[in-house]
Design a protein around this motif. Structure first.
Motif, PDB file in Angstrom:
ATOM      1  N   TYR A  87       3.747 -21.253  21.340  1.00 28.83           N
ATOM      2  CA  TYR A  87       4.351 -22.071  22.399  1.00 28.83           C
ATOM      3  C   TYR A  87       5.415 -21.242  23.116  1.00 28.83           C
ATOM      4  CZ  TYR A  87       2.081 -25.923  19.962  1.00 28.83           C
ATOM      5  OH  TYR A  87       1.152 -26.744  19.379  1.00 28.83           O
ATOM      6  N   GLU A  88       5.700 -21.663  24.343  1.00 26.98           N
ATOM      7  CA  GLU A  88       6.681 -20.923  25.138  1.00 26.98           C
ATOM      8  C   GLU A  88       7.596 -21.891  25.881  1.00 26.98           C
ATOM      9  OE1 GLU A  88       5.852 -17.223  27.659  1.00 26.98           O
ATOM     10  OE2 GLU A  88       6.051 -18.778  29.196  1.00 26.98           O
ATOM     11  N   ASN A  89       8.855 -21.517  25.949  1.00 28.67           N
ATOM     12  CA  ASN A  89       9.823 -22.205  26.800  1.00 28.67           C
ATOM     13  C   ASN A  89      10.513 -21.176  27.683  1.00 28.67           C
ATOM     14  OD1 ASN A  89       9.728 -24.314  24.364  1.00 28.67           O
ATOM     15  ND2 ASN A  89      10.511 -25.338  26.189  1.00 28.67           N
ATOM     16  N   ILE A  90      10.756 -21.577  28.927  1.00 30.68           N
ATOM     17  CA  ILE A  90      11.469 -20.721  29.876  1.00 30.68           C
ATOM     18  C   ILE A  90      12.877 -21.287  30.042  1.00 30.68           C
ATOM     19  CG2 ILE A  90      11.505 -19.797  32.217  1.00 30.68           C
ATOM     20  CD1 ILE A  90       8.465 -20.226  32.281  1.00 30.68           C
ATOM     21  N   LEU A 133      10.520 -21.960  13.712  1.00 35.93           N
ATOM     22  CA  LEU A 133       9.880 -21.470  14.933  1.00 35.93           C
ATOM     23  C   LEU A 133      10.005 -19.953  14.929  1.00 35.93           C
ATOM     24  CD1 LEU A 133      11.278 -24.033  17.556  1.00 35.93           C
ATOM     25  CD2 LEU A 133       9.223 -24.216  16.138  1.00 35.93           C
ATOM     26  N   TYR A 134       8.907 -19.279  14.545  1.00 34.76           N
ATOM     27  CA  TYR A 134       8.960 -17.825  14.405  1.00 34.76           C
ATOM     28  C   TYR A 134       8.913 -17.180  15.790  1.00 34.76           C
ATOM     29  CZ  TYR A 134       7.922 -13.080  12.964  1.00 34.76           C
ATOM     30  OH  TYR A 134       7.971 -11.723  12.781  1.00 34.76           O
ATOM     31  N   LEU A 135      10.003 -16.521  16.159  1.00 28.07           N
ATOM     32  CA  LEU A 135      10.120 -15.884  17.470  1.00 28.07           C
ATOM     33  C   LEU A 135       9.481 -14.501  17.407  1.00 28.07           C
ATOM     34  CD1 LEU A 135      11.407 -16.271  20.301  1.00 28.07           C
ATOM     35  CD2 LEU A 135      13.403 -15.051  19.435  1.00 28.07           C
ATOM     36  N   PHE A 136       8.376 -14.328  18.137  1.00 27.73           N
ATOM     37  CA  PHE A 136       7.682 -13.040  18.102  1.00 27.73           C
ATOM     38  C   PHE A 136       7.725 -12.313  19.448  1.00 27.73           C
ATOM     39  CE2 PHE A 136       4.496 -15.828  19.829  1.00 27.73           C
ATOM     40  CZ  PHE A 136       3.720 -15.037  20.659  1.00 27.73           C
ATOM     41  N   ASN A 137       8.120 -13.016  20.523  1.00 30.89           N
ATOM     42  CA  ASN A 137       8.221 -12.357  21.829  1.00 30.89           C
ATOM     43  C   ASN A 137       9.343 -13.028  22.622  1.00 30.89           C
ATOM     44  OD1 ASN A 137       6.166 -10.269  23.234  1.00 30.89           O
ATOM     45  ND2 ASN A 137       7.170 -11.492  24.807  1.00 30.89           N
ATOM     46  N   CYS A 138      10.309 -12.226  23.037  1.00 32.75           N
ATOM     47  CA  CYS A 138      11.447 -12.782  23.776  1.00 32.75           C
ATOM     48  C   CYS A 138      11.957 -11.715  24.745  1.00 32.75           C
ATOM     49  CB  CYS A 138      12.552 -13.214  22.812  1.00 32.75           C
ATOM     50  SG  CYS A 138      13.992 -13.919  23.651  1.00 32.75           S
ATOM     51  N   VAL A 139      11.912 -12.034  26.040  1.00 37.68           N
ATOM     52  CA  VAL A 139      12.364 -11.089  27.064  1.00 37.68           C
ATOM     53  C   VAL A 139      13.184 -11.831  28.113  1.00 37.68           C
ATOM     54  CG1 VAL A 139      10.423  -9.502  26.764  1.00 37.68           C
ATOM     55  CG2 VAL A 139      10.224 -11.391  28.371  1.00 37.68           C
ATOM     56  N   MET A 140      14.122 -11.108  28.724  1.00 37.81           N
ATOM     57  CA  MET A 140      14.882 -11.640  29.854  1.00 37.81           C
ATOM     58  C   MET A 140      14.441 -10.894  31.107  1.00 37.81           C
ATOM     59  SD  MET A 140      18.977 -11.615  30.714  1.00 37.81           S
ATOM     60  CE  MET A 140      19.470 -12.323  29.155  1.00 37.81           C
ATOM     61  N   HIS A 141      14.059 -11.658  32.126  1.00 36.23           N
ATOM     62  CA  HIS A 141      13.603 -11.066  33.382  1.00 36.23           C
ATOM     63  C   HIS A 141      14.743 -11.059  34.396  1.00 36.23           C
ATOM     64  CE1 HIS A 141       9.064 -11.950  32.571  1.00 36.23           C
ATOM     65  NE2 HIS A 141       9.522 -10.902  31.910  1.00 36.23           N
ATOM     66  N   HIS A 150      12.011 -15.795  28.610  1.00 32.49           N
ATOM     67  CA  HIS A 150      10.720 -16.281  28.116  1.00 32.49           C
ATOM     68  C   HIS A 150      10.797 -16.267  26.590  1.00 32.49           C
ATOM     69  CE1 HIS A 150       8.263 -16.445  31.822  1.00 32.49           C
ATOM     70  NE2 HIS A 150       9.097 -15.502  32.247  1.00 32.49           N
ATOM     71  N   ILE A 151      10.806 -17.458  26.000  1.00 33.67           N
ATOM     72  CA  ILE A 151      10.903 -17.610  24.547  1.00 33.67           C
ATOM     73  C   ILE A 151       9.508 -17.980  24.024  1.00 33.67           C
ATOM     74  CG2 ILE A 151      11.988 -18.873  22.659  1.00 33.67           C
ATOM     75  CD1 ILE A 151      14.041 -17.326  24.100  1.00 33.67           C
ATOM     76  N   ASP A 152       8.873 -17.091  23.265  1.00 35.75           N
ATOM     77  CA  ASP A 152       7.539 -17.349  22.710  1.00 35.75           C
ATOM     78  C   ASP A 152       7.648 -17.417  21.187  1.00 35.75           C
ATOM     79  OD1 ASP A 152       5.718 -17.069  25.164  1.00 35.75           O
ATOM     80  OD2 ASP A 152       6.927 -15.241  25.249  1.00 35.75           O
ATOM     81  N   TYR A 153       7.170 -18.515  20.611  1.00 31.45           N
ATOM     82  CA  TYR A 153       7.361 -18.740  19.179  1.00 31.45           C
ATOM     83  C   TYR A 153       6.132 -19.414  18.569  1.00 31.45           C
ATOM     84  CZ  TYR A 153       8.646 -23.259  21.196  1.00 31.45           C
ATOM     85  OH  TYR A 153       8.645 -24.427  21.919  1.00 31.45           O
ATOM     86  N   ILE A 154       6.021 -19.250  17.245  1.00 33.74           N
ATOM     87  CA  ILE A 154       4.929 -19.849  16.469  1.00 33.74           C
ATOM     88  C   ILE A 154       5.531 -20.896  15.539  1.00 33.74           C
ATOM     89  CG2 ILE A 154       3.069 -19.417  14.817  1.00 33.74           C
ATOM     90  CD1 ILE A 154       3.158 -16.461  15.752  1.00 33.74           C
ATOM     91  N   PRO A 155       5.083 -22.148  15.604  1.00 34.50           N
ATOM     92  CA  PRO A 155       5.600 -23.153  14.671  1.00 34.50           C
ATOM     93  C   PRO A 155       5.018 -22.936  13.273  1.00 34.50           C
ATOM     94  CG  PRO A 155       3.922 -24.116  16.076  1.00 34.50           C
ATOM     95  CD  PRO A 155       4.140 -22.726  16.575  1.00 34.50           C
ATOM     96  N   VAL A 156       5.879 -22.904  12.280  1.00 37.33           N
ATOM     97  CA  VAL A 156       5.456 -22.638  10.899  1.00 37.33           C
ATOM     98  C   VAL A 156       5.898 -23.817  10.033  1.00 37.33           C
ATOM     99  CG1 VAL A 156       5.586 -21.059   8.948  1.00 37.33           C
ATOM    100  CG2 VAL A 156       5.703 -20.165  11.284  1.00 37.33           C
TER     101      VAL A 156
END
Length: 453
Positions: A87-90, A133-141, A150-156
């Motif tokens: 899942y992703e949240n901006i 919420l395992y954060l595996f990809n996080c970048v600031m544009h 962009h917060i991308d995480y996997i619910p565990v």
């Protein structure tokens, strides 16, 4: 500093866009080096870290191979329940009108600096606040109009009794982080989590001196009758909302039931496919066994035919020996025995040698006949066993309903006829001509386009 809004929408999860594997039109390439990367982990590696051990533990308890899971990530991607792999949240502070990244001179604005400080703190504390919420990809544009994350995480979620002990489940992950179970569509775990994250962002903004503007609130001065009328309308709307919530709950329950049934059907389909594959393998094995049995039967028949030929030869030889014996008896001359009653015969020495030679041949032939009779008996018994096995295999194929499959399989093994080869060649030629015509048309189109340019 003007009041700003907080945006916290769901993202589409385009990792290639987030990680700038390709550049969109709204991106300023010169500022891409300004972007900040907090974590970039391949999704497959993240799944191994989150669910790898649970998957191995699950497979270790499965005795049947068709029930083992090979790749949990692919299972979620192909899920019938429309599950998402991540899942992703901006997260964004302000808009491009009040919080631009750079001014007309290409210099970072003060508003952007304040927003960056908030987003930086939020990104670095996300995993600590959200352990499930395992954060595996996080970048600031910073190469677009407004600073955003962009917060991308996997619910565990942990603690499942059946199946894998740890799974991908957003709702259960929120519940294990302390959020209450949903009571309606507007009051659920996701909404509660978003409210908490917005409150945290609001606190960070206040620390940076950023005033937050809450959209959608109007402060109109109403008279008492207008206020009562408005309140009655609000009550009616609330009652309608309650009814709609109940309907939504019923629909969600139906949806869950359908999802469960769909999942069960998918499992049944997979099991049936596995059984079908197993039956095909059995048919192939049966084909090989039948062919082997038929080959053995054919070889045995050939051996028997050879022995039959030899037996006929022995019969002919026996007739010849009988004729020779008869002729030898005719050359024997009876003689009177002076010392007893037993009769003697007198033969020539040459005839006597013939008799001895014939006797020796007869003994040898008798031994050979006995030997071959034993071999013939053994081969006949073996042939009967092979024929019985072939019949059993045929009955097994018929009982399993593999007749048509078996016939089709045998047809596939047969070599193509000349007519079929010619038809295949014609089809290949037609396809080749179509491709050549399309290529010529494309070439002519490119030439015309170049001439027009």
């Amino acid at each position: 500093m003007a009041a700003k809004t907080i945006s916290f929408p769901k993202g589409k999860g385009h990792l290639t866009h987030n990680n700038r594997d390709f550049i969109c039109k709204n991106v300023v390439p010169e500022r891409t080096v300004w972007n900040r990367i907090y974590i970039q982990e391949p999704l497959k590696d993240a799944y191994e870290k989150c669910f790898g051990q649970a998957l191995r533990d699950y497979n270790a308890t499965q005795k049947r191979k068709d029930r083992r899971k090979e790749d949990y990530l692919k299972e979620i991607e192909n899920s019938c329940n429309k599950e998402r792999t991540f899942y992703e949240n901006i997260v964004q502070i302000g808009k491009k009108t009040d919080t631009p990244v750079a001014d007309e001179n290409g210099v970072l604005t003060e508003d952007a600096k304040a927003a960056i400080a908030v987003l930086e703190q939020y990104a670095r504390t996300f995993q600590e606040r959200n352990p499930n919420l395992y954060l595996f990809n996080c970048v600031m544009h910073l190469d677009e109009a407004t600073p955003h994350l962009h917060i991308d995480y996997i619910p565990v979620a942990h603690g499942y009794k059946n199946g894998m002990k740890t799974r991908n489940s957003l709702t259960k992950a929120f519940q294990q982080m302390g959020f209450a179970k949903a009571v309606s569509r507007k009051q659920n775990e996701t909404v509660a989590w978003q409210e908490r994250e917005r409150e945290y962002l609001t606190e960070l903004c206040r620390e940076q001196g950023i005033e937050i503007e809450v959209l959608g609130i109007q402060r109109d001065n109403l008279s008492l009758p207008e206020y009562k009328a408005a309140m009655r309308e609000v009550e009616q709307l609330e009652q309608q909302a309650v009814v709609l919530d109940k309907r939504n709950e019923a629909l969600e329950q139906q949806n869950d039931d359908l999802a469960q049934k769909t999942s069960e059907l998918c499992g049944q389909v997979q099991e049936m496919e596995a059984q079908n594959n197993e039956l095909v393998l059995q048919a192939q094995k049966l084909t090989e066994q039948i062919e082997e049995a038929e080959a053995k039967e054919k070889a045995a028949k050939e051996v028997l035919a050879k022995h039959d030929l030899r037996a006929e030869t022995f019969k002919m030889i026996s007739k010849e020996v009988a004729a020779e014996t008869k002729s030898m008896k005719s050359v024997a001359v009876p003689m009177t025995n002076l010392f007893g009653s037993e009769e003697y015969v007198k033969v020539k020495k040459s005839d006597w040698n013939k008799i001895l030679d014939a006797f020796s041949k007869a003994v040898s032939r008798n031994h050979l006949l006995e030997k071959y009779e034993k071999k013939i008996f053994g081969l006949e018994k073996k042939t009967a066993v092979l024929a019985d096995q072939v019949e059993k295999l045929k009955r097994f194929v018929a009982s399993r309903g593999l007749g048509e499959t078996f016939v089709e399989f045998l047809k596939s093994l047969a070599p193509k006829t000349m007519k079929q080869k010619l038809e295949d060649a014609k089809l290949d030629a037609v396809e080749h001509n179509c491709q050549r015509k399309n290529q010529q048309a494309l070439t002519e189109k490119n030439k015309r386009w170049q001439q027009e340019m």
